[in-house]
Design a protein around this motif. Structure first.
Motif, PDB file in Angstrom:
ATOM      1  N   GLU A  48      13.601   8.303   6.861  1.00  0.00           N
ATOM      2  CA  GLU A  48      14.187   9.591   6.505  1.00  0.00           C
ATOM      3  C   GLU A  48      14.109  10.629   7.621  1.00  0.00           C
ATOM      4  O   GLU A  48      14.915  11.552   7.639  1.00  0.00           O
ATOM      5  CB  GLU A  48      13.535  10.137   5.235  1.00  0.00           C
ATOM      6  N   VAL A  49      13.163  10.515   8.526  1.00  0.00           N
ATOM      7  CA  VAL A  49      13.055  11.488   9.618  1.00  0.00           C
ATOM      8  C   VAL A  49      13.670  10.926  10.900  1.00  0.00           C
ATOM      9  O   VAL A  49      14.668  11.438  11.398  1.00  0.00           O
ATOM     10  CB  VAL A  49      11.588  11.916   9.857  1.00  0.00           C
ATOM     11  N   PHE A  50      13.081   9.875  11.430  1.00  0.00           N
ATOM     12  CA  PHE A  50      13.491   9.390  12.743  1.00  0.00           C
ATOM     13  C   PHE A  50      14.868   8.722  12.723  1.00  0.00           C
ATOM     14  O   PHE A  50      15.683   8.958  13.623  1.00  0.00           O
ATOM     15  CB  PHE A  50      12.414   8.465  13.314  1.00  0.00           C
ATOM     16  N   CYS A  51      15.147   7.918  11.719  1.00  0.00           N
ATOM     17  CA  CYS A  51      16.461   7.285  11.645  1.00  0.00           C
ATOM     18  C   CYS A  51      17.551   8.304  11.322  1.00  0.00           C
ATOM     19  O   CYS A  51      18.684   8.171  11.797  1.00  0.00           O
ATOM     20  CB  CYS A  51      16.455   6.152  10.619  1.00  0.00           C
TER      21      CYS A  51
ATOM     22  N   LEU B  32       4.846   5.755   4.989  1.00  0.00           N
ATOM     23  CA  LEU B  32       5.134   5.778   6.427  1.00  0.00           C
ATOM     24  C   LEU B  32       6.497   5.169   6.744  1.00  0.00           C
ATOM     25  O   LEU B  32       7.233   5.684   7.589  1.00  0.00           O
ATOM     26  CB  LEU B  32       4.037   5.050   7.205  1.00  0.00           C
ATOM     27  N   LEU B  33       6.841   4.077   6.068  1.00  0.00           N
ATOM     28  CA  LEU B  33       8.151   3.459   6.282  1.00  0.00           C
ATOM     29  C   LEU B  33       9.286   4.371   5.815  1.00  0.00           C
ATOM     30  O   LEU B  33      10.321   4.466   6.482  1.00  0.00           O
ATOM     31  CB  LEU B  33       8.219   2.104   5.573  1.00  0.00           C
TER      32      LEU B  33
ATOM     33  N   ALA C 196      15.860   2.057   2.309  1.00  0.00           N
ATOM     34  CA  ALA C 196      15.057   3.073   1.613  1.00  0.00           C
ATOM     35  C   ALA C 196      15.784   3.610   0.383  1.00  0.00           C
ATOM     36  O   ALA C 196      15.184   3.765  -0.691  1.00  0.00           O
ATOM     37  CB  ALA C 196      14.720   4.223   2.567  1.00  0.00           C
ATOM     38  N   MET C 197      17.074   3.871   0.510  1.00  0.00           N
ATOM     39  CA  MET C 197      17.820   4.409  -0.634  1.00  0.00           C
ATOM     40  C   MET C 197      18.100   3.334  -1.674  1.00  0.00           C
ATOM     41  O   MET C 197      18.148   3.611  -2.877  1.00  0.00           O
ATOM     42  CB  MET C 197      19.137   5.050  -0.170  1.00  0.00           C
ATOM     43  N   GLY C 198      18.238   2.093  -1.241  1.00  0.00           N
ATOM     44  CA  GLY C 198      18.381   0.998  -2.198  1.00  0.00           C
ATOM     45  C   GLY C 198      17.118   0.810  -3.015  1.00  0.00           C
ATOM     46  O   GLY C 198      17.164   0.645  -4.238  1.00  0.00           O
ATOM     47  N   VAL C 199      15.976   0.861  -2.349  1.00  0.00           N
ATOM     48  CA  VAL C 199      14.693   0.761  -3.055  1.00  0.00           C
ATOM     49  C   VAL C 199      14.515   1.954  -3.988  1.00  0.00           C
ATOM     50  O   VAL C 199      14.085   1.798  -5.134  1.00  0.00           O
ATOM     51  CB  VAL C 199      13.521   0.649  -2.052  1.00  0.00           C
TER      52      VAL C 199
ATOM     53  N   GLY D 234       0.832  -1.196   0.000  1.00  0.00           N
ATOM     54  CA  GLY D 234       0.000   0.000   0.000  1.00  0.00           C
ATOM     55  C   GLY D 234       0.865   1.243   0.000  1.00  0.00           C
ATOM     56  O   GLY D 234       1.905   1.287   0.656  1.00  0.00           O
ATOM     57  N   SER D 235       0.446   2.237  -0.731  1.00  0.00           N
ATOM     58  CA  SER D 235       1.255   3.446  -0.844  1.00  0.00           C
ATOM     59  C   SER D 235       1.353   4.188   0.486  1.00  0.00           C
ATOM     60  O   SER D 235       2.379   4.788   0.796  1.00  0.00           O
ATOM     61  CB  SER D 235       0.708   4.367  -1.934  1.00  0.00           C
ATOM     62  N   GLN D 236       0.302   4.106   1.305  1.00  0.00           N
ATOM     63  CA  GLN D 236       0.343   4.777   2.606  1.00  0.00           C
ATOM     64  C   GLN D 236       1.394   4.144   3.514  1.00  0.00           C
ATOM     65  O   GLN D 236       2.164   4.839   4.173  1.00  0.00           O
ATOM     66  CB  GLN D 236      -1.031   4.727   3.262  1.00  0.00           C
ATOM     67  N   TRP D 237       1.452   2.817   3.551  1.00  0.00           N
ATOM     68  CA  TRP D 237       2.443   2.131   4.387  1.00  0.00           C
ATOM     69  C   TRP D 237       3.856   2.333   3.848  1.00  0.00           C
ATOM     70  O   TRP D 237       4.806   2.486   4.630  1.00  0.00           O
ATOM     71  CB  TRP D 237       2.117   0.643   4.505  1.00  0.00           C
ATOM     72  N   SER D 238       3.998   2.326   2.548  1.00  0.00           N
ATOM     73  CA  SER D 238       5.316   2.591   1.961  1.00  0.00           C
ATOM     74  C   SER D 238       5.805   3.976   2.351  1.00  0.00           C
ATOM     75  O   SER D 238       6.967   4.154   2.722  1.00  0.00           O
ATOM     76  CB  SER D 238       5.257   2.478   0.438  1.00  0.00           C
TER      77      SER D 238
END
Length: 135
Positions: A67-70, A61-62, A90-93, A55-59
């Motif tokens: 990008e923010v918390f990590c 959120l991940l 995230a950057m690999g994807v 789902g685009s919403q879950w993608s």
């Protein structure tokens, strides 16, 4: 000249470089990418890329989590290697799937991917909370 051609390095240079890498890569990811997605969440939640069919919403959120918390954890040097893992994913994807490993479109993702892998492999350095905690 001899020092310039040497392959040896000083410990202070390594730790300074890791501090600068954490600040640069984490800061740029947080300010230029993470905050933008967080602010534009209502507009992006239904049209964000969904490479894993969750789902685009879950993608979204991940990706915001990475990008923010990590990025904040990375900048602080707290749980650095653990925080780098979602950023690498995230950057690999982004580079390999969203941009189809095309350097013209995915140059930023490739640079961030390389930087976060370096941080994952080398750790936080001495100027970090991890080092102060004895990890």
């Amino acid at each position: 000249m001899k020092k310039l051609l040497s392959t040896n390095y000083q410990d202070w240079a390594f730790h300074t470089m890791m501090f600068l890498m954490r600040l640069t890569f984490g800061g740029l990811m947080l300010v230029n990418h993470g905050f933008q997605k967080l602010v534009k969440y209502p507009n992006l939640q239904y049209k964000f890329s969904d490479p894993f069919n969750i789902g685009s919403q879950w993608s979204l959120l991940l990706v915001i989590f990475a990008e923010v918390f990590c990025s904040i954890l990375l900048i602080a040097g707290l749980f650095t290697r653990l925080a780098a893992i979602p950023l690498v994913i995230a950057m690999g994807v982004a580079f390999f799937l969203a941009h189809n490993h095309d350097f013209n479109e995915g140059e930023k993702a490739a640079l961030f991917f390389t930087g976060f892998i370096s941080i994952l492999l080398c750790g936080a350095g001495k100027a970090s909370i991890d080092s102060m905690m004895g990890k």
